[in-house]
Scaffold this motif. Structure first.
Motif, short mmCIF file in Angstrom:
data_model
loop_
_atom_site.label_atom_id
_atom_site.label_comp_id
_atom_site.label_asym_id
_atom_site.label_seq_id
_atom_site.Cartn_x
_atom_site.Cartn_y
_atom_site.Cartn_z
N GLY A 1 0.78 -1.23 0.00
CA GLY A 1 0.00 0.00 0.00
C GLY A 1 0.81 1.27 0.00
N ILE A 2 2.14 1.18 0.00
CA ILE A 2 2.95 2.40 -0.04
C ILE A 2 3.70 2.48 -1.37
CG2 ILE A 2 3.28 2.39 2.46
CD1 ILE A 2 6.25 1.62 1.91
N VAL A 3 4.07 3.70 -1.71
CA VAL A 3 4.96 3.94 -2.85
C VAL A 3 6.33 4.27 -2.25
CG1 VAL A 3 5.46 5.38 -4.86
CG2 VAL A 3 3.08 4.81 -4.27
N LEU A 4 7.33 3.48 -2.61
CA LEU A 4 8.66 3.65 -2.08
C LEU A 4 9.55 4.24 -3.17
CD1 LEU A 4 10.27 3.10 0.53
CD2 LEU A 4 10.93 0.90 -0.45
N LEU A 5 10.03 5.47 -2.94
CA LEU A 5 10.87 6.15 -3.91
C LEU A 5 12.33 6.03 -3.50
CD1 LEU A 5 8.18 8.39 -3.38
CD2 LEU A 5 9.03 8.85 -5.67
N ILE A 6 13.14 5.37 -4.34
CA ILE A 6 14.57 5.20 -4.10
C ILE A 6 15.27 6.39 -4.74
CG2 ILE A 6 16.54 3.67 -4.30
CD1 ILE A 6 14.17 2.49 -2.76
N ALA A 7 15.79 7.30 -3.91
CA ALA A 7 16.27 8.59 -4.42
C ALA A 7 17.77 8.76 -4.22
CB ALA A 7 15.53 9.73 -3.74
N GLY A 8 18.37 9.48 -5.16
CA GLY A 8 19.78 9.82 -5.09
C GLY A 8 20.19 10.49 -6.38
N ARG A 9 21.47 10.77 -6.52
CA ARG A 9 21.96 11.46 -7.72
C ARG A 9 22.19 10.51 -8.89
NH1 ARG A 9 26.84 14.75 -5.00
NH2 ARG A 9 27.05 12.71 -4.03
N LEU B 1 14.47 -5.26 -6.00
CA LEU B 1 13.43 -5.46 -4.99
C LEU B 1 12.13 -5.95 -5.63
CD1 LEU B 1 14.04 -2.33 -2.73
CD2 LEU B 1 14.75 -4.69 -2.31
N ALA B 2 11.83 -5.46 -6.83
CA ALA B 2 10.62 -5.91 -7.53
C ALA B 2 10.72 -7.39 -7.87
CB ALA B 2 10.40 -5.08 -8.79
N ALA B 3 11.93 -7.84 -8.23
CA ALA B 3 12.14 -9.25 -8.58
C ALA B 3 11.91 -10.17 -7.39
CB ALA B 3 13.55 -9.44 -9.14
N ARG B 4 12.01 -9.62 -6.19
CA ARG B 4 11.76 -10.42 -4.98
C ARG B 4 10.29 -10.47 -4.61
NH1 ARG B 4 16.45 -8.09 -0.88
NH2 ARG B 4 18.28 -8.56 -2.20
N GLY B 5 9.46 -9.83 -5.43
CA GLY B 5 8.03 -9.85 -5.17
C GLY B 5 7.57 -8.80 -4.19
N SER B 6 8.24 -7.64 -4.17
CA SER B 6 7.89 -6.58 -3.24
C SER B 6 6.44 -6.13 -3.41
CB SER B 6 8.81 -5.37 -3.47
OG SER B 6 8.28 -4.22 -2.85
N PRO B 7 5.66 -6.10 -2.32
CA PRO B 7 4.27 -5.62 -2.43
C PRO B 7 4.17 -4.09 -2.53
CG PRO B 7 4.73 -6.27 -0.18
CD PRO B 7 5.94 -6.66 -0.99
N ALA B 8 5.23 -3.38 -2.17
CA ALA B 8 5.22 -1.92 -2.31
C ALA B 8 5.44 -1.54 -3.77
CB ALA B 8 6.30 -1.30 -1.43
N THR B 9 4.92 -0.39 -4.15
CA THR B 9 5.22 0.16 -5.48
C THR B 9 6.58 0.84 -5.41
OG1 THR B 9 2.88 0.52 -5.93
CG2 THR B 9 4.45 1.76 -7.26
#
Length: 377
Positions: A28-36, A48-56
């Motif tokens: 139910g959350i959107v997780l933004l991976i941020a950096g330069r 993380l998506a390949a591991r089946g993460s339920p977060a967006t």
């Protein structure tokens, strides 16, 4: 406010990736991976998506040093920003101030004494925007204060706090962490000792301390952390607050002691200018030592019968999982904000915001455990 969008600054770094890995399991959350670095952010999202993460999962390119940072951050509309982008030594408050300006909660893993201790200067601004701003949600002062809070009711008077951290040599080391330590190596900082403020020197006063049968005896030396300033006030009438940390390999630890001496006598002005080559040199020894580290907190004072009481709390992290410990305070607070169970607002160091029981719940799947010994008389 419904907290749904969580942005991790430095999300693919040493600590950020561990926080991202943990929070990516939150549906139910959107997780933004941020950096330069867009490529590194995208790579972690795919992993993380390949591991089946339920977060967006979404990559986000952000540079806190850009003049347009506030507007850039606002465009991602985060409800919570987690700042892992050290070193915090010398950083100003542009990131937490930007979060306040856009109405976002803020948590960081800062270990710099001034950055953490002075964060309450933003308290009025944070309360006006109904957000929580937390500095130092890490091993210190987050976990250290949670442990001490757990035991304070066992004392009629807590008189001495003496604690230490001893990481394993094979544990991952972030360049930002090393930079922070080097910035005060050989330089003075005040500590509360026997009821008075006295100067100690960074990475000096070496000694050995026993961390139990799994870890053994480790070298320690003086480290400057926020707790040295926060705890004399928080745990009155404590008379002494003492902290040290060390390197597992004696050749590296005692080499740092020698570097501290060179800085103290003025032959080297600032070792942090040499952070990168020092980190590279330390990697020559990475296969030596162990991946096991620990944390020890010793509390002394009087129990409610007037007897001397000593409490020894000893944590051990095996299988290379020690680097998770600095992230756990942040993970706990993030989960509580997401769930809506943390309603504190304002700007504060990470003190009294979670319990040792909540820490235990978070480490249940990790090779991290702790024990307590109580001695009276």
């Amino acid at each position: 406010m419904t907290l749904r969008r969580v942005l991790i600054l430095g999300g693919y770094g040493n600590f950020g990736k561990r926080i991202a890995e943990n929070l990516s399991g939150t549906a139910g959350i959107v997780l933004l991976i941020a950096g330069r670095n867009a490529d590194r952010a995208e790579a972690l999202c795919r992993q993380l998506a390949a591991r089946g993460s339920p977060a967006t999962l979404e990559p986000a390119v952000l540079d806190i040093n850009r003049a347009s940072f506030v507007d850039d951050l606002r465009a991602f509309a985060p409800d919570l920003v987690i700042h892992t982008g050290g070193p915090f030594q010398g950083q100003d408050y542009r990131v937490p101030q930007a979060c306040i300006a856009i109405g976002s909660h803020y948590i960081d893993l800062a270990d710099d004494r001034r950055f953490v201790c002075d964060i309450d200067s933003l308290d009025d601004q944070a309360r006006a925007r109904d957000v929580l701003v937390v500095a130092g949600a890490s091993s210190v002062p987050g976990l250290s204060s949670a442990v001490i809070d757990h035991f304070t009711d066992q004392f009629s008077a807590l008189e001495r706090i003496d604690f230490a951290i001893a990481p394993g040599n094979q544990a991952e080391r972030g360049e930002a962490t090393v930079h922070g330590i080097l910035s005060y190596t050989g330089h003075p900082f005040p500590v509360f000792d026997d009821g008075e403020w006295r100067n100690q020197y960074g990475w000096m006063a070496p000694r050995k301390q026993d961390f139990g049968p799994t870890i053994g005896r480790r070298w320690l030396a003086n480290i400057n952390i926020p707790d040295l300033e926060l705890f004399p006030e928080r745990y009155r009438p404590v008379k002494t607050v003492h902290f040290q940390a060390g390197l597992e390999l004696p050749v590296l630890h005692l080499g740092m002691v020698m570097m501290a001496w060179l800085a103290k006598v003025g032959l080297v002005r600032d070792w942090s200018a040499y952070t990168r080559p020092i980190v590279r040199a330390s990697e020559w020894f990475i296969r030596r030592g162990t991946d096991t580290g620990g944390m020890q907190i010793n509390l002394s004072g009087r129990n409610h019968s007037g007897q001397t009481r000593h409490i020894n709390w000893l944590l051990c992290a095996e299988n290379g999982e020690g680097p998770y410990i600095p992230t756990i305070s942040t993970i706990i607070l993030a989960r509580k904000l997401i769930a809506g169970s943390l309603t504190t607002r304002g700007a504060t160091p990470c003190l009294g915001l979670y319990s040792l029981a909540e820490f235990d719940q978070e480490i249940r799947s990790l090779a991290i455990h702790h024990r307590t010994e109580v001695t009276d008389g």
